[in-house]
Design a protein around this motif. Structure first.
Motif, mmCIF file in Angstrom:
data_model
loop_
_atom_site.group_PDB
_atom_site.id
_atom_site.type_symbol
_atom_site.label_atom_id
_atom_site.label_comp_id
_atom_site.label_asym_id
_atom_site.label_seq_id
_atom_site.Cartn_x
_atom_site.Cartn_y
_atom_site.Cartn_z
ATOM 1 N N GLN A 49 43.645 33.464 35.578
ATOM 2 C CA GLN A 49 42.610 32.929 36.457
ATOM 3 C C GLN A 49 41.509 32.217 35.678
ATOM 4 O OE1 GLN A 49 41.407 36.187 38.931
ATOM 5 N NE2 GLN A 49 42.954 35.676 40.456
ATOM 6 N N MET A 50 41.207 32.689 34.487
ATOM 7 C CA MET A 50 40.216 31.986 33.663
ATOM 8 C C MET A 50 40.733 30.597 33.295
ATOM 9 S SD MET A 50 37.426 33.799 33.066
ATOM 10 C CE MET A 50 37.490 33.857 34.828
ATOM 11 N N PHE A 51 42.027 30.507 33.025
ATOM 12 C CA PHE A 51 42.638 29.210 32.724
ATOM 13 C C PHE A 51 42.587 28.294 33.948
ATOM 14 C CE2 PHE A 51 46.434 26.483 32.489
ATOM 15 C CZ PHE A 51 46.127 25.783 31.333
ATOM 16 N N ILE A 52 42.892 28.824 35.115
ATOM 17 C CA ILE A 52 42.887 28.029 36.350
ATOM 18 C C ILE A 52 41.459 27.651 36.740
ATOM 19 C CG2 ILE A 52 43.374 28.131 38.835
ATOM 20 C CD1 ILE A 52 45.815 29.839 38.149
ATOM 21 N N GLN A 53 40.508 28.531 36.445
ATOM 22 C CA GLN A 53 39.120 28.297 36.848
ATOM 23 C C GLN A 53 38.516 27.074 36.156
ATOM 24 O OE1 GLN A 53 36.518 31.617 36.191
ATOM 25 N NE2 GLN A 53 35.233 31.090 37.938
ATOM 26 N N ARG A 54 39.080 26.660 35.055
ATOM 27 C CA ARG A 54 38.580 25.452 34.392
ATOM 28 C C ARG A 54 38.793 24.215 35.265
ATOM 29 N NH1 ARG A 54 40.885 26.443 28.291
ATOM 30 N NH2 ARG A 54 39.663 28.314 27.895
ATOM 31 N N LYS A 55 39.903 24.189 36.001
ATOM 32 C CA LYS A 55 40.208 23.046 36.868
ATOM 33 C C LYS A 55 39.590 23.193 38.251
ATOM 34 C CE LYS A 55 43.763 21.145 34.377
ATOM 35 N NZ LYS A 55 43.888 19.807 33.980
ATOM 36 N N PHE A 56 39.607 24.419 38.794
ATOM 37 C CA PHE A 56 39.094 24.683 40.136
ATOM 38 C C PHE A 56 38.042 25.782 40.058
ATOM 39 C CE2 PHE A 56 43.651 23.666 40.467
ATOM 40 C CZ PHE A 56 43.565 22.470 41.165
ATOM 41 N N PRO A 57 36.777 25.399 39.881
ATOM 42 C CA PRO A 57 35.738 26.428 39.733
ATOM 43 C C PRO A 57 35.531 27.245 41.022
ATOM 44 C CG PRO A 57 34.808 24.208 39.506
ATOM 45 C CD PRO A 57 36.258 24.057 39.750
ATOM 46 N N TYR A 58 35.469 28.542 40.855
ATOM 47 C CA TYR A 58 35.146 29.468 41.934
ATOM 48 C C TYR A 58 34.447 30.670 41.313
ATOM 49 C CZ TYR A 58 39.709 31.298 40.447
ATOM 50 O OH TYR A 58 40.764 31.750 39.708
ATOM 51 N N PRO A 59 33.751 31.488 42.127
ATOM 52 C CA PRO A 59 32.946 32.587 41.572
ATOM 53 C C PRO A 59 33.772 33.608 40.781
ATOM 54 C CG PRO A 59 32.405 32.226 43.876
ATOM 55 C CD PRO A 59 33.604 31.373 43.570
ATOM 56 N N MET A 60 33.147 34.167 39.767
ATOM 57 C CA MET A 60 33.792 35.139 38.881
ATOM 58 C C MET A 60 34.213 36.397 39.633
ATOM 59 S SD MET A 60 34.761 36.010 35.860
ATOM 60 C CE MET A 60 33.915 35.288 34.498
ATOM 61 N N GLN A 61 33.458 36.792 40.649
ATOM 62 C CA GLN A 61 33.779 38.030 41.358
ATOM 63 C C GLN A 61 35.175 37.974 41.987
ATOM 64 O OE1 GLN A 61 30.642 38.377 44.167
ATOM 65 N NE2 GLN A 61 31.462 36.831 45.561
ATOM 66 N N TRP A 62 35.600 36.796 42.424
ATOM 67 C CA TRP A 62 36.927 36.669 43.018
ATOM 68 C C TRP A 62 38.008 36.795 41.954
ATOM 69 C CZ3 TRP A 62 36.942 37.687 47.793
ATOM 70 C CH2 TRP A 62 35.859 37.345 48.591
ATOM 71 N N SER A 63 37.731 36.338 40.766
ATOM 72 C CA SER A 63 38.692 36.487 39.674
ATOM 73 C C SER A 63 38.909 37.952 39.342
ATOM 74 C CB SER A 63 38.194 35.760 38.421
ATOM 75 O OG SER A 63 38.134 34.382 38.634
ATOM 76 N N VAL A 64 37.831 38.691 39.250
ATOM 77 C CA VAL A 64 37.927 40.114 38.924
ATOM 78 C C VAL A 64 38.634 40.858 40.055
ATOM 79 C CG1 VAL A 64 36.597 42.211 38.492
ATOM 80 C CG2 VAL A 64 35.895 40.058 37.442
ATOM 81 N N LEU A 65 38.237 40.566 41.290
ATOM 82 C CA LEU A 65 38.845 41.243 42.435
ATOM 83 C C LEU A 65 40.347 40.992 42.500
ATOM 84 C CD1 LEU A 65 38.543 42.880 45.060
ATOM 85 C CD2 LEU A 65 38.202 40.700 46.233
ATOM 86 N N MET A 66 40.751 39.752 42.379
ATOM 87 C CA MET A 66 42.174 39.424 42.469
ATOM 88 C C MET A 66 42.962 40.001 41.288
ATOM 89 S SD MET A 66 42.522 38.149 45.327
ATOM 90 C CE MET A 66 44.244 37.754 45.200
ATOM 91 N N ALA A 67 42.352 40.036 40.118
ATOM 92 C CA ALA A 67 43.032 40.612 38.954
ATOM 93 C C ALA A 67 43.265 42.110 39.150
ATOM 94 C CB ALA A 67 42.219 40.352 37.686
ATOM 95 N N VAL A 68 42.267 42.812 39.671
ATOM 96 C CA VAL A 68 42.405 44.252 39.898
ATOM 97 C C VAL A 68 43.432 44.515 40.994
ATOM 98 C CG1 VAL A 68 41.188 46.303 40.744
ATOM 99 C CG2 VAL A 68 40.129 44.848 39.016
ATOM 100 N N VAL A 69 43.429 43.720 42.050
ATOM 101 C CA VAL A 69 44.415 43.896 43.125
ATOM 102 C C VAL A 69 45.830 43.646 42.598
ATOM 103 C CG1 VAL A 69 45.243 42.916 45.304
ATOM 104 C CG2 VAL A 69 42.828 43.445 45.023
ATOM 105 N N ALA A 70 46.014 42.581 41.839
ATOM 106 C CA ALA A 70 47.338 42.275 41.281
ATOM 107 C C ALA A 70 47.797 43.384 40.331
ATOM 108 C CB ALA A 70 47.309 40.934 40.562
ATOM 109 N N GLY A 71 46.904 43.878 39.495
ATOM 110 C CA GLY A 71 47.250 44.974 38.589
ATOM 111 C C GLY A 71 47.597 46.249 39.341
ATOM 112 N N SER A 72 46.875 46.520 40.425
ATOM 113 C CA SER A 72 47.144 47.716 41.229
ATOM 114 C C SER A 72 48.506 47.642 41.910
ATOM 115 C CB SER A 72 46.055 47.903 42.285
ATOM 116 O OG SER A 72 44.815 48.124 41.688
ATOM 117 N N VAL A 73 48.829 46.491 42.474
ATOM 118 C CA VAL A 73 50.116 46.329 43.154
ATOM 119 C C VAL A 73 51.269 46.471 42.149
ATOM 120 C CG1 VAL A 73 51.570 44.653 44.371
ATOM 121 C CG2 VAL A 73 49.195 44.971 45.060
ATOM 122 N N ALA A 74 51.137 45.840 41.006
ATOM 123 C CA ALA A 74 52.175 45.942 39.987
ATOM 124 C C ALA A 74 52.308 47.384 39.496
ATOM 125 C CB ALA A 74 51.859 45.015 38.819
ATOM 126 N N SER A 75 51.195 48.053 39.293
ATOM 127 C CA SER A 75 51.206 49.437 38.834
ATOM 128 C C SER A 75 51.869 50.350 39.860
ATOM 129 C CB SER A 75 49.780 49.903 38.567
ATOM 130 O OG SER A 75 49.742 51.259 38.256
#
Length: 118
Positions: A49-75
């Motif tokens: 998401q940090m890599f994608i955020q360079r092209k499409f800026p969006y708030p950091m809180q959404w990056s953290v939220l989506m990363a935690v959700v993705a990690g939880s689902v995979a776990s």
């Protein structure tokens, strides 16, 4: 008394179930795989998401939220699969037989109840 992790198991119970130690080790391994998957999945998703955020800026809180959700689902997925393997191991250790495949042996006579029209 026999110790399993932090719990103590009575000697009579441990003697009745000789595979208890193997099952406990398997479950511990399954949970550690789940924790490892959560950490790596969250980190990799956040990095992507940090890599994608360079092209499409969006708030950091959404990056953290989506990363935690993705990690939880995979776990959850990894822990569920590994725990099922441990359950199958427990059944094998207790009965000496592997559990039947759930996909086969279902309703075998369902075709007999279908009505056919000419």
């Amino acid at each position: 008394m026999v110790t399993l992790g932090l719990s103590r198991v009575d000697d009579a119970v441990a003697a009745k179930h000789p595979g208890l130690g193997e099952y406990a080790a398997c479950q511990s391994n399954a949970f550690m795989k789940g924790v490892f998957t959560f950490v790596t999945g969250t980190g990799m998703t956040f990095g992507l998401q940090m890599f994608i955020q360079r092209k499409f800026p969006y708030p950091m809180q959404w990056s953290v939220l989506m990363a935690v959700v993705a990690g939880s689902v995979a776990s959850y997925g990894v822990t569920r699969v590994e725990s099922q393997k441990c359950s199958n191991l427990w059944l094998f250790l207790e009965t000496g037989q592997l559990p039947r495949d759930r996909g086969t042996g279902g309703d075998q006579d369902t075709n007999m109840h279908r009505e056919t029209t000419p």
